[in-house]
Design a protein around this motif. Structure first.
Motif: not given
Length: 363
Positions: A161-172
């Motif tokens: 959130k702080k760095t503007g990452i779209d978490r939906s675009k990251i695979s975990v």
């Protein structure tokens, strides 16, 4: 040097605790002779690795003994677990991340931070230089490795959130803790959530050329780890608490100023670390990184362990914004500076320390 805690003082405190009917775990005091050390127990959040060399120094150099306490240090299984065990009375004192102290307070646990040894949080994201991931947004479209129960993963949404990452675009890809670093080195993931003081040494000594995104550098300016206890422990046994905390801070001063000697002491005291060049290097890096994470205006001005009240409030505000706190936390209730401030470094000594860890200060 603090005065020792004699048997009469300890027994008096013990009796007061019994009469009060509190849930504090009582000290086991020797029943013979005079000036016997007060025995207390302390749990770390992890193993006794290089970030905790100071605890070995406190024991082996007599910093605790000189203050009248005999501290039994045990390994732990994460900061939340350490806090829980202190709260339940399994240990008199603990060491844990400050965000875990805040979370525990939000859950109704009356725990108090007693002194920091990491004023800068070690939470970080690691990538291999060859990956081309140079900024947080570069993580989008990549595979991120994490241990699901570790604090670094639990705090990743705040970093995103702080760095503007779209978490939906990251695979975990969830990993066991003991294979995380090697999985990144082997290319099994593109990036890794972790701790600067723990994972960077494993990656460096494993042959990895890495980039490090320290959360602190990207605006999540939270504290790292420090000592803690439940409030009733602190109130009923202030002299013992002071002895435990000051001994640890003396240990950190020693690791800051004499890192080579401190490393030798650590290795010689733990048989499982002996005979491996890589293990020695890992321990050395862990100790140096802990020192780097302790370079901060608060201990420079006020002495080792000191909390700046305004920064504590900022920590709580960040936790309220980014973590799922069960209830509001009063910043003034979760720390005390009553037991710190006596162990200090001179300006010349701080200059020596900063120069020795300059390559590791990334913020």
């Amino acid at each position: 040097m603090s005065s020792g805690i004699n048997r009469r003082t300890a027994v008096k405190a013990l009796g007061a605790g019994l009469l009060a009917g509190g849930s504090v775990p009582f000290f086991h005091v020797q029943s013979y002779g005079q000036n016997q050390p007060t025995k207390v127990s302390l749990t770390l959040p992890f193993t006794l690795h290089g970030s905790y060399t100071a605890f070995i120094a406190a024991r082996d150099l007599g910093y605790w003994k000189d203050r009248g306490v005999d501290v039994a240090v045990s390994r732990g299984y994460g900061s939340p677990d350490a806090i829980k065990k202190v709260h339940l009375g399994h240990f008199n004192y603990g060491d844990a991340s400050f965000e875990s102290v805040i979370q525990a307070a939000s859950e109704g646990l009356d725990v108090v931070g007693l002194g920091l040894h990491m004023h800068v949080s070690p939470l970080a994201i690691f990538t291999l230089k060859k990956s081309g991931i140079n900024h947080p947004k570069d993580l989008e479209g990549k595979v991120l490795g994490a241990a699901p129960t570790y604090g670094d993963w639990l705090f990743f949404p705040a970093f995103a959130k702080k760095t503007g990452i779209d978490r939906s675009k990251i695979s975990v890809r969830f990993l066991e803790g003991n294979v995380r670093a090697q999985t990144l080195l082997n290319g099994g993931v593109d990036a890794l959530t972790g701790y600067y003081n723990l994972d960077a040494p494993l990656l460096w000594t494993g042959g990895g050329e890495i980039d490090i995104m320290l959360h602190y550098k990207y605006g999540l300016k939270i504290y790292g780890t420090g000592l803690l206890a439940v409030r009733t422990q602190v109130e009923k046994f202030p002299e013992v608490t002071k002895a435990v905390v000051e001994g640890v801070m003396e240990g950190y001063k020693y690791t800051y100023l004499k890192p080579a000697e401190a490393l030798d002491m650590h290795i010689s005291s733990m048989r499982e670390l002996q005979g491996s060049d890589r293990t020695r290097e890992i321990t050395k890096y862990q100790m140096l990184l802990n020192t780097a994470l302790g370079v901060h205006p608060a201990p420079k001005k006020h002495g080792l362990g000191y909390y700046i009240p305004e920064e504590v409030a900022e920590n709580v505000a960040l936790a309220k914004e980014f973590l799922d706190l069960q209830k509001d936390v009063d910043p003034s209730k979760i720390f005390t500076n009553d037991f710190v401030g006596t162990v200090k470094l001179t300006p010349a000594e701080w200059q020596q320390v900063e120069q020795s860890v300059k390559p590791y200060i990334l913020w």
